[in-house]
Design an enzyme around this catalytic site. Structure first.
Site, short mmCIF file in Angstrom:
data_model
loop_
_atom_site.label_atom_id
_atom_site.label_comp_id
_atom_site.label_asym_id
_atom_site.label_seq_id
_atom_site.Cartn_x
_atom_site.Cartn_y
_atom_site.Cartn_z
N ASN A 31 42.02 45.51 31.58
CA ASN A 31 42.67 44.26 31.15
C ASN A 31 42.24 43.85 29.74
O ASN A 31 42.54 42.74 29.30
CB ASN A 31 42.35 43.13 32.12
CG ASN A 31 43.00 43.34 33.47
OD1 ASN A 31 44.05 43.94 33.59
ND2 ASN A 31 42.34 42.83 34.51
N HIS B 13 47.55 34.85 42.60
CA HIS B 13 46.29 35.58 42.78
C HIS B 13 45.59 35.15 44.06
O HIS B 13 45.70 34.01 44.51
CB HIS B 13 45.40 35.31 41.57
CG HIS B 13 44.19 36.18 41.49
ND1 HIS B 13 42.97 35.80 42.00
CD2 HIS B 13 44.02 37.43 40.97
CE1 HIS B 13 42.09 36.77 41.80
NE2 HIS B 13 42.69 37.77 41.17
N GLU C 283 51.35 31.56 38.31
CA GLU C 283 50.74 32.32 37.23
C GLU C 283 51.70 32.36 36.06
O GLU C 283 52.92 32.29 36.24
CB GLU C 283 50.40 33.73 37.69
CG GLU C 283 49.34 33.77 38.78
CD GLU C 283 48.89 35.19 39.12
OE1 GLU C 283 48.72 36.00 38.18
OE2 GLU C 283 48.70 35.48 40.31
N SER D 95 49.78 39.21 37.82
CA SER D 95 48.81 40.26 37.54
C SER D 95 49.20 41.64 38.05
O SER D 95 48.74 42.64 37.51
CB SER D 95 47.45 39.87 38.14
OG SER D 95 47.54 39.69 39.54
N ASP E 81 48.04 29.31 35.92
CA ASP E 81 46.97 30.28 35.76
C ASP E 81 47.48 31.31 34.75
O ASP E 81 48.34 32.13 35.07
CB ASP E 81 46.66 30.93 37.11
CG ASP E 81 45.59 32.02 37.03
OD1 ASP E 81 45.47 32.66 35.97
OD2 ASP E 81 44.90 32.24 38.04
N HIS F 133 46.49 36.34 32.37
CA HIS F 133 47.05 37.55 31.76
C HIS F 133 48.02 37.24 30.62
O HIS F 133 48.63 38.17 30.08
CB HIS F 133 47.74 38.40 32.83
CG HIS F 133 46.80 38.89 33.89
ND1 HIS F 133 46.08 40.05 33.77
CD2 HIS F 133 46.43 38.34 35.07
CE1 HIS F 133 45.33 40.22 34.85
NE2 HIS F 133 45.52 39.19 35.65
N LYS G 89 39.78 39.11 29.75
CA LYS G 89 40.91 40.03 29.63
C LYS G 89 41.24 40.21 28.15
O LYS G 89 40.55 40.93 27.45
CB LYS G 89 42.07 39.53 30.48
CG LYS G 89 41.67 39.47 31.97
CD LYS G 89 42.73 38.88 32.83
CE LYS G 89 42.33 38.93 34.31
NZ LYS G 89 41.15 38.08 34.63
#
Length: 390
Positions: free
Chosen positions: A46, A132, A174, A178, A203, A206, A238
């Protein structure tokens, strides 16, 4: 014999091709790494911008260790809140347009602490089905009424919001998912939450660093104002190449978490040297856009070549490019064949992903070269074609 279920559970995992093991790496994180004496091209990290070994970030950590030592000795409310932590929080607020930031040792602890502290039995939590595990589990443990809506399905979310009886409702999604690499429709989601007097949390583990102006993340990319999203969670391990996480919110929630979030109050703080390294990474991302540009060029190249080779592409336009395989056994076999050819590509299997959706989670970085991507996809196409012929 006590705890016999342990052996039974492990045996079942092995039979289902779901048993997990760690692999020791003997070199730094990067485009290539060494494991058990062999060098591999790394397509599972990541570290999207290739910053984990950047000299400026390494030097910032070194200078922080000289100044503050390698540990802070306590929780943030005891001895663990030093000037480096304060400066990082201020920088995060300025970068993201927020009034308050709070540092955590991981995104998992930030998510768990926030949900369990904010929500009680009389509150409602609505989550995307593909959120997640840290978010889903915290919803169960918090004791609130926790429901999920189908992935990115705003109509179902609207129905759940319209049917709610609770005064307090938190919606969580998110920014970039992910395992699939696709993105949430944040503008429409923010408008929907506003209409129903609900809070929205994103969130963006990423997305931050990779997307948006100055790497601000998914909100910036989709032109959603910070004021439209009550809570952001960002991680530093990440694209920023370090470790740790932050919750960004208003001052009242910030103060509430400092007083009531047990995962914050009772955890030793991250080292001040780490905070200085994170600050250096943010400065680098904000000032030098070439990392994002190179990552985007690699994503474009990957998708073009994969399309020409007729590989099973997803809709993702981010650094996460999953190749859906289906069965866990086949996904593991393909991953192992790639490993024998010098490519490190991890097979992701249930329960991390839904049943029958095992995949190769290919992650791209700005430090990958064109020839790396060409070589990986050529090898993958040959392996999949050979399997299909048999």
């Amino acid at each position: 014999m006590a705890f016999e279920f342990i052996q039974d559970a492990l045996q079942q995992r092995r039979q289902q091709q779901l048993f997990r093991q760690r692999c020791t790496q003997d070199s730094a994180q990067g485009r290539v790494f060494v494991s058990e004496g062999r060098q591999y091209l790394n397509f599972s990290s990541n570290d999207y911008l290739g910053l984990a070994c950047h000299p400026k970030i390494v030097e910032a950590w070194r200078e922080g260790a000289k100044r503050f030592g390698v540990g802070c000795g306590g929780s943030p409310l005891v001895t663990g809140f030093q000037s480096a932590h304060y400066q990082l929080e201020q920088e995060l607020c300025e970068w993201q347009g927020r009034s308050a930031a709070l540092l955590f040792n991981s995104g998992f602890s930030a998510n768990q602490g926030l949900i369990k502290t904010l929500l009680g039995k009389n509150d409602l939590l609505l989550q995307d089905k593909l959120n997640h595990a840290s978010l889903i589990e915290a919803g169960v443990l918090s004791g609130c009424q926790s429901k999920r809506f189908a992935h990115n399905q705003l109509e179902q979310l609207a129905r759940r919001l319209g049917q709610r009886e609770q005064q307090n409702c938190l919606v969580i999604t998110e920014g970039v998912f992910s395992m699939d690499g696709d993105q949430a429709p944040l503008r429409a989601m923010a408008q929907l939450c506003q209409q129903h007097n609900s809070w929205l949390m994103v969130d963006d583990a990423h997305g931050v660093g990779c997307l948006g102006e100055q790497g601000r993340g998914s909100l910036s990319q989709q032109q959603v104002a910070a004021s439209e999203v009550q809570i952001q969670m960002l991680t530093f391990g990440k694209a920023l190449g370090v470790a740790g996480a932050t919750l960004l919110c208003d001052q009242d929630l910030h103060d509430y978490l400092i007083n009531f979030d047990r995962s914050y109050v009772y955890s030793t703080a991250m080292p001040a040297a780490q905070a200085m390294a994170i600050s250096a990474a943010i400065k680098l991302v904000r000032a030098d856009h070439s990392y994002q540009q190179q990552l985007q060029a690699n994503i474009t190249l990957f998708k073009r070549l994969a399309g020409e080779l007729k590989l099973p592409l997803s809709q993702s336009t981010t650094a996460i490019q999953p190749i859906l395989i289906g069965s866990s056994e086949r996904a593991v076999a393909v991953s192992q064949q790639l490993k024998r050819q010098g490519f490190w590509v991890t097979a992701i299997r249930p329960p991390t992903v839904p049943p029958n959706t095992a995949r190769l989670r290919i992650t791209l970085s700005s430090h990958h070269r064109r020839e790396d991507i060409h070589a990986l996809l050529a090898a993958l196409a040959d392996i999949l074609n050979e399997q299909d012929e048999h």
